[in-house]
Enzyme design. Structure first.
Site, PDB file in Angstrom:
ATOM      1  CE  LYS A 107      -4.492   0.564   0.077  1.00  0.00           C
ATOM      2  NZ  LYS A 107      -5.503  -0.378  -0.441  1.00  0.00           N
TER       3      LYS A 107
HETATM    4  P1  NAD Z   1     -12.911   7.415  -3.088  1.00  0.00           P
HETATM    5  O1  NAD Z   1     -11.919   8.451  -2.760  1.00  0.00           O
HETATM    6  O2  NAD Z   1     -13.321   7.210  -4.501  1.00  0.00           O
HETATM    7  O3  NAD Z   1     -14.252   7.653  -2.237  1.00  0.00           O
HETATM    8  C1  NAD Z   1     -14.246   7.767  -0.839  1.00  0.00           C
HETATM    9  C2  NAD Z   1     -15.606   8.262  -0.377  1.00  0.00           C
HETATM   10  O4  NAD Z   1     -15.646   8.264   1.051  1.00  0.00           O
HETATM   11  C3  NAD Z   1     -15.917   9.691  -0.811  1.00  0.00           C
HETATM   12  O5  NAD Z   1     -17.308   9.794  -1.080  1.00  0.00           O
HETATM   13  C4  NAD Z   1     -15.555  10.517   0.429  1.00  0.00           C
HETATM   14  O6  NAD Z   1     -16.261  11.749   0.494  1.00  0.00           O
HETATM   15  C5  NAD Z   1     -16.005   9.566   1.514  1.00  0.00           C
HETATM   16  N1  NAD Z   1     -15.351   9.784   2.805  1.00  0.00           N
HETATM   17  C6  NAD Z   1     -14.073  10.151   3.056  1.00  0.00           C
HETATM   18  N2  NAD Z   1     -13.867  10.245   4.368  1.00  0.00           N
HETATM   19  C7  NAD Z   1     -15.037   9.917   4.972  1.00  0.00           C
HETATM   20  C8  NAD Z   1     -15.462   9.840   6.312  1.00  0.00           C
HETATM   21  N3  NAD Z   1     -14.618  10.113   7.315  1.00  0.00           N
HETATM   22  N4  NAD Z   1     -16.756   9.475   6.552  1.00  0.00           N
HETATM   23  C9  NAD Z   1     -17.589   9.197   5.538  1.00  0.00           C
HETATM   24  N5  NAD Z   1     -17.244   9.258   4.248  1.00  0.00           N
HETATM   25  C10 NAD Z   1     -15.993   9.626   3.969  1.00  0.00           C
HETATM   26  O7  NAD Z   1     -12.307   6.049  -2.460  1.00  0.00           O
HETATM   27  P2  NAD Z   1     -12.641   4.560  -2.878  1.00  0.00           P
HETATM   28  O8  NAD Z   1     -11.656   4.129  -3.887  1.00  0.00           O
HETATM   29  O9  NAD Z   1     -14.102   4.416  -3.144  1.00  0.00           O
HETATM   30  O10 NAD Z   1     -12.267   3.789  -1.526  1.00  0.00           O
HETATM   31  C11 NAD Z   1     -13.169   3.681  -0.441  1.00  0.00           C
HETATM   32  C12 NAD Z   1     -12.753   2.544   0.455  1.00  0.00           C
HETATM   33  O11 NAD Z   1     -12.706   1.335  -0.297  1.00  0.00           O
HETATM   34  C13 NAD Z   1     -11.372   2.670   1.098  1.00  0.00           C
HETATM   35  O12 NAD Z   1     -11.395   2.068   2.377  1.00  0.00           O
HETATM   36  C14 NAD Z   1     -10.483   1.866   0.171  1.00  0.00           C
HETATM   37  O13 NAD Z   1      -9.308   1.408   0.804  1.00  0.00           O
HETATM   38  C15 NAD Z   1     -11.430   0.723  -0.147  1.00  0.00           C
HETATM   39  N6  NAD Z   1     -11.105  -0.006  -1.391  1.00  0.00           N
HETATM   40  C16 NAD Z   1     -11.032   0.634  -2.593  1.00  0.00           C
HETATM   41  C17 NAD Z   1     -10.756  -0.096  -3.743  1.00  0.00           C
HETATM   42  C18 NAD Z   1     -10.743   0.540  -5.097  1.00  0.00           C
HETATM   43  O14 NAD Z   1     -10.651  -0.201  -6.086  1.00  0.00           O
HETATM   44  N7  NAD Z   1     -10.856   1.850  -5.238  1.00  0.00           N
HETATM   45  C19 NAD Z   1     -10.518  -1.475  -3.648  1.00  0.00           C
HETATM   46  C20 NAD Z   1     -10.620  -2.099  -2.409  1.00  0.00           C
HETATM   47  C21 NAD Z   1     -10.917  -1.355  -1.291  1.00  0.00           C
END
Ligand code: NAD
Length: 418
Positions: A107
């Site tokens: 990461k």
């Molecule tokens: P992103 O940046 O596209 O979206 C994140 C969302 O969460 C946004 O809507 C943001 O406003 C919101 N957010 C941020 N802080 C917050 C808080 N304190 N409370 C509530 N909402 C909040 O990110 P993403 O890629 O969708 O990732 C989200 C989660 O999924 C993370 O934990 C990431 O590690 C996990 N994840 C992502 C992927 C991927 O392919 N992008 C894969 C596996 C896991």
């Protein structure tokens, strides 16, 4: 291990200890699995639009090198720290092993609020961070992908900067790139669609009808928005969604295309008409069939776990549930948990497909990608459910057991080097 000292790293270590205890793993081998193999901390100086220079902290942690190159996202968020990145790298290791992918976990991240930077500043930050990572990443070494606060454009800048150093295009250095420069069809949607697919499998298992069911999604970014749309397509009413500013709630169900149009126009869900505002913490306690936390770690704690009113907790985010909350949910027995390392594995599975397609320069249709994705998720779900039932343990313990045992066995047969 105090350079990694952090509540999220502590949480990942406690999960590992619990499974190691079950597996009868000797302390020395447990320590090998706990200690990230290598970490890089860099200062990232960036010329800002106003002519000043700001120095950001950047991190990349490679958790183990036993099964192949390492793989994991790059996060831009104000709370990024070495310990958080190390925890996320460790979870990536168990996730890849559970899905049977030939990778160790990694990461990376930069401590920054990407919304406070202009597009030019973000590009300069990304290019300089990538420059610092040259030598530490590569198609056979460590392959970044998007995570919170980063996207396809970030990956395109990373690939371009790395390629400039190599003197030729190196598309395999990152996944989650735009399709036009070697990305895979379906990668952007993979994590959210996987979350919805597995929620569907959990509904089948519990005998809950998707049609007429209800869902609540925390975090309306890449994972949350796609998961919400996929669940809606499966026939569920989406009662509430949220972003960092808070949530919107309508018991009759949100009109999803209108929510998207609003979010696109305003950059936030805040103020959406036809819905009541709701806080991120109240949203977690709404009655629903599927609750999908898709934002940050440690949202479901020992405090609010007794008040959850969902049938299925589909963990789109990494680490949304603390060990204290796990203990509460295990005792309650009325919430079916699809643990993060299984639930959000769709992203890394299609990243793996992107890497394979790139190495062969032979690209698949979106149908082929999705078909192969769901087959892998189906296998991982069935193995996890089978172990959970056989050993009378939680789905999280079962998933972690499968992932950790595979890495442990690989280390045992290879020896001390990786
Ligand atoms: P992103 O940046 O596209 O979206 C994140 C969302 O969460 C946004 O809507 C943001 O406003 C919101 N957010 C941020 N802080 C917050 C808080 N304190 N409370 C509530 N909402 C909040 O990110 P993403 O890629 O969708 O990732 C989200 C989660 O999924 C993370 O934990 C990431 O590690 C996990 N994840 C992502 C992927 C991927 O392919 N992008 C894969 C596996 C896991």
């Amino acid at each position: 291990m105090n350079i990694y000292s952090d509540p999220t790293f502590d949480m990942a270590c406690r999960q590992l200890d619990r499974v190691a205890e079950r597996l009868g793993m000797p302390d020395s081998e447990r320590e090998r699995l706990k200690a990230p193999k290598r970490s890089l901390v860099v200062a990232v100086p960036v010329r800002m639009d106003d002519g000043t220079t700001r120095v950001f902290s950047g991190y990349r942690v490679q958790h183990h090198l036993t099964l192949g190159p390492t793989k994991g996202g790059i996060r831009y968020h104000p709370e990024v720290s070495l310990g958080e990145v190390a925890a996320l790298a460790m979870w990536m290791s168990w996730k890849c092993a559970l899905a049977g992918l030939p990778y160790g976990g990694a990461k990376g991240g930069v401590t920054v609020d990407p919304r406070s930077l202009s597009a030019g500043e973000l590009e300069r930050l990304t290019r300089r961070f990538t420059q610092e990572l040259v030598g530490f990443i590569g198609p056979q070494l460590d392959i970044p992908a998007p995570d919170m606060g980063t996207n396809e454009q970030t990956m395109a800048w990373m690939m371009d900067t790395f390629s400039v150093h190599a003197g030729h295009s190196v598309p395999g250095v990152v996944t989650g790139k735009p399709v036009g420069i070697g990305g895979s069809l379906g990668r952007r949607e993979a994590t959210g669609r996987g979350v919805a697919y597995l929620a569907g499998r959990a509904m089948d298992t519990l005998g809950v009808q998707a049609s007429g069911g209800t869902a609540v999604v925390q975090g309306y970014g890449n994972v949350g928005a796609i998961a919400a749309h996929s669940l809606s397509r499966q026939g569920l009413r989406i009662l509430a969604v949220s972003d960092v500013h808070g949530g919107i709630h309508n018991t009759r169900g949100l009109d999803m295309p209108r929510v998207d149009a609003w979010a696109l126009e305003h950059g936030t869900l805040r103020g959406f008409p036809d819905a009541d505002p709701i806080t991120n913490s109240d949203l977690l306690e709404l009655p629903c069939d599927v609750l999908a936390p898709c934002a940050m770690e440690r949202q479901i704690t020992g405090m609010n776990a007794p008040r959850l009113r969902c049938r299925i907790l589909a963990e789109g985010a990494n680490g949304p549930t603390t060990p204290e909350a796990d203990a509460v949910l295990e005792a309650r027995d009325d919430v079916f948990v699809i643990p993060d390392i299984l639930c959000n594995a769709g992203g890394v599975v299609v990243s793996y497909f992107e890497w394979v397609q790139g190495l062969q320069s032979f690209f698949w249709t979106e149908g082929e990608v999705m078909d192969r994705l769901f087959r892998i998720l189906e296998g991982a779900f069935n193995q996890t459910l089978q172990l959970a039932r056989r050993d009378q343990v939680s789905m999280r313990t079962a998933a972690l057991t499968l992932g950790i045992r595979r890495v442990w066995e690989a280390k045992r047969v290879r020896g001390l080097f990786p």
